[in-house]
Motif scaffolding. Structure first.
Motif, PDB file in Angstrom:
ATOM      1  N   LYS A 158      -9.357  -3.254   7.829  1.00 45.33           N
ATOM      2  CA  LYS A 158      -9.766  -2.464   6.666  1.00 45.33           C
ATOM      3  C   LYS A 158      -9.145  -3.060   5.399  1.00 45.33           C
ATOM      4  N   SER A 159      -9.864  -2.949   4.301  1.00 50.39           N
ATOM      5  CA  SER A 159      -9.340  -3.430   3.017  1.00 50.39           C
ATOM      6  C   SER A 159      -8.357  -2.407   2.459  1.00 50.39           C
ATOM      7  N   ILE A 218       0.838  -1.213   0.000  1.00 52.28           N
ATOM      8  CA  ILE A 218       0.000   0.000   0.000  1.00 52.28           C
ATOM      9  C   ILE A 218       0.867   1.254   0.000  1.00 52.28           C
ATOM     10  N   SER A 219       1.905   1.271   0.836  1.00 51.70           N
ATOM     11  CA  SER A 219       2.706   2.491   0.980  1.00 51.70           C
ATOM     12  C   SER A 219       3.600   2.753  -0.232  1.00 51.70           C
ATOM     13  N   GLU A 220       3.876   1.748  -1.054  1.00 51.54           N
ATOM     14  CA  GLU A 220       4.635   1.994  -2.280  1.00 51.54           C
ATOM     15  C   GLU A 220       3.804   2.728  -3.326  1.00 51.54           C
ATOM     16  N   GLU A 221       2.490   2.660  -3.209  1.00 54.03           N
ATOM     17  CA  GLU A 221       1.606   3.350  -4.145  1.00 54.03           C
ATOM     18  C   GLU A 221       1.314   4.778  -3.713  1.00 54.03           C
ATOM     19  N   MET A 222       1.853   5.180  -2.555  1.00 52.48           N
ATOM     20  CA  MET A 222       1.562   6.508  -2.027  1.00 52.48           C
ATOM     21  C   MET A 222       2.831   7.344  -1.960  1.00 52.48           C
ATOM     22  N   ARG A 223       2.625   8.633  -2.107  1.00 56.63           N
ATOM     23  CA  ARG A 223       3.725   9.601  -2.123  1.00 56.63           C
ATOM     24  C   ARG A 223       3.933  10.148  -0.713  1.00 56.63           C
ATOM     25  N   ILE A 254      -8.320   1.723   2.962  1.00 60.09           N
ATOM     26  CA  ILE A 254      -7.150   2.452   3.464  1.00 60.09           C
ATOM     27  C   ILE A 254      -6.768   3.551   2.485  1.00 60.09           C
ATOM     28  N   ARG A 255      -6.770   3.243   1.179  1.00 61.02           N
ATOM     29  CA  ARG A 255      -6.458   4.267   0.170  1.00 61.02           C
ATOM     30  C   ARG A 255      -7.462   5.414   0.228  1.00 61.02           C
ATOM     31  N   SER A 256      -8.740   5.085   0.321  1.00 61.95           N
ATOM     32  CA  SER A 256      -9.750   6.147   0.365  1.00 61.95           C
ATOM     33  C   SER A 256      -9.621   6.967   1.647  1.00 61.95           C
ATOM     34  N   PHE A 257      -9.238   6.338   2.751  1.00 58.75           N
ATOM     35  CA  PHE A 257      -9.001   7.077   4.000  1.00 58.75           C
ATOM     36  C   PHE A 257      -7.867   8.088   3.811  1.00 58.75           C
ATOM     37  N   GLU A 305      -0.117   4.638  10.904  1.00 59.23           N
ATOM     38  CA  GLU A 305      -1.565   4.756  10.728  1.00 59.23           C
ATOM     39  C   GLU A 305      -2.084   3.651   9.803  1.00 59.23           C
ATOM     40  N   ILE A 306      -1.366   3.401   8.704  1.00 53.92           N
ATOM     41  CA  ILE A 306      -1.770   2.340   7.774  1.00 53.92           C
ATOM     42  C   ILE A 306      -1.714   0.986   8.473  1.00 53.92           C
ATOM     43  N   ARG A 307      -0.674   0.767   9.265  1.00 56.00           N
ATOM     44  CA  ARG A 307      -0.542  -0.498   9.996  1.00 56.00           C
ATOM     45  C   ARG A 307      -1.727  -0.684  10.960  1.00 56.00           C
TER      46      ARG A 307
END
Length: 161
Positions: free
Chosen positions: A75-76, A38-43, A80-83, A66-68
């Motif tokens: 959460k899916s 997930i975190s590799e897709e985020m800046r 998580i991305r939408s959050f 927070e993601i962890r």
């Protein structure tokens, strides 16, 4: 000198002997793998040109924590991305969705490139039209011929020496 060397090497070996393995970031390797994916897709919002997974800034550490937490809550990935998008905007995603509010992110670099190329062509065309082509008078041609002949004679004299 030998005693100093022995003391330093023994301290070094003792330090290596007591060294521990790096503690895992999460108790569950599956959770950690999801976090990385997930975190590799985020800046990173501080670094901006680095992924959230690769950044070592304090904000990136907080966001990964927070993601962890969200992963542990069940959460899916999409939730998580939408959050994250709700909280930080589409800029947090490396590939933001194409919608009117993100058109500038998607089209902006191409618009800047086209403007730059148009400016370059305009500049080059203007420069070429401003460059005047001057024709030499017959007197100027005679002076140039005389100078070239003089230089030619000097070169021949130098080669004979």
């Amino acid at each position: 000198m030998k005693h100093l060397f022995l003391a330093l090497t023994s301290v070094l070996f003792l330090h290596i002997a007591y060294a521990n393995d790096a503690a895992p970031l999460a108790d569950d390797p599956v959770t950690e793998q999801r976090l990385i994916t997930i975190s590799e897709e985020m800046r990173c919002l501080v670094c901006q040109n680095e992924s959230l997974a690769g950044s070592r800034s304090d904000l990136a550490n907080d966001l990964r924590r927070e993601i962890r937490t969200l992963i542990k809550e069940g959460k899916s990935d999409e939730q998580i991305r939408s959050f994250m998008v709700d909280r930080y905007g589409d800029f947090v995603l490396y590939r933001p969705p194409v919608k009117p509010i993100t058109w500038l992110l998607w089209i902006g670099p191409f618009v800047i490139l086209v403007i730059g190329i148009a400016f370059l062509f305009s500049y080059l065309r203007r420069r070429n039209t401003l460059a005047s082509t001057k024709t030499l008078s017959p007197e100027d041609n005679q002076k140039i011929d005389a100078l070239l002949n003089t230089l030619g004679k000097n070169d021949r004299n130098d080669s004979n020496v």
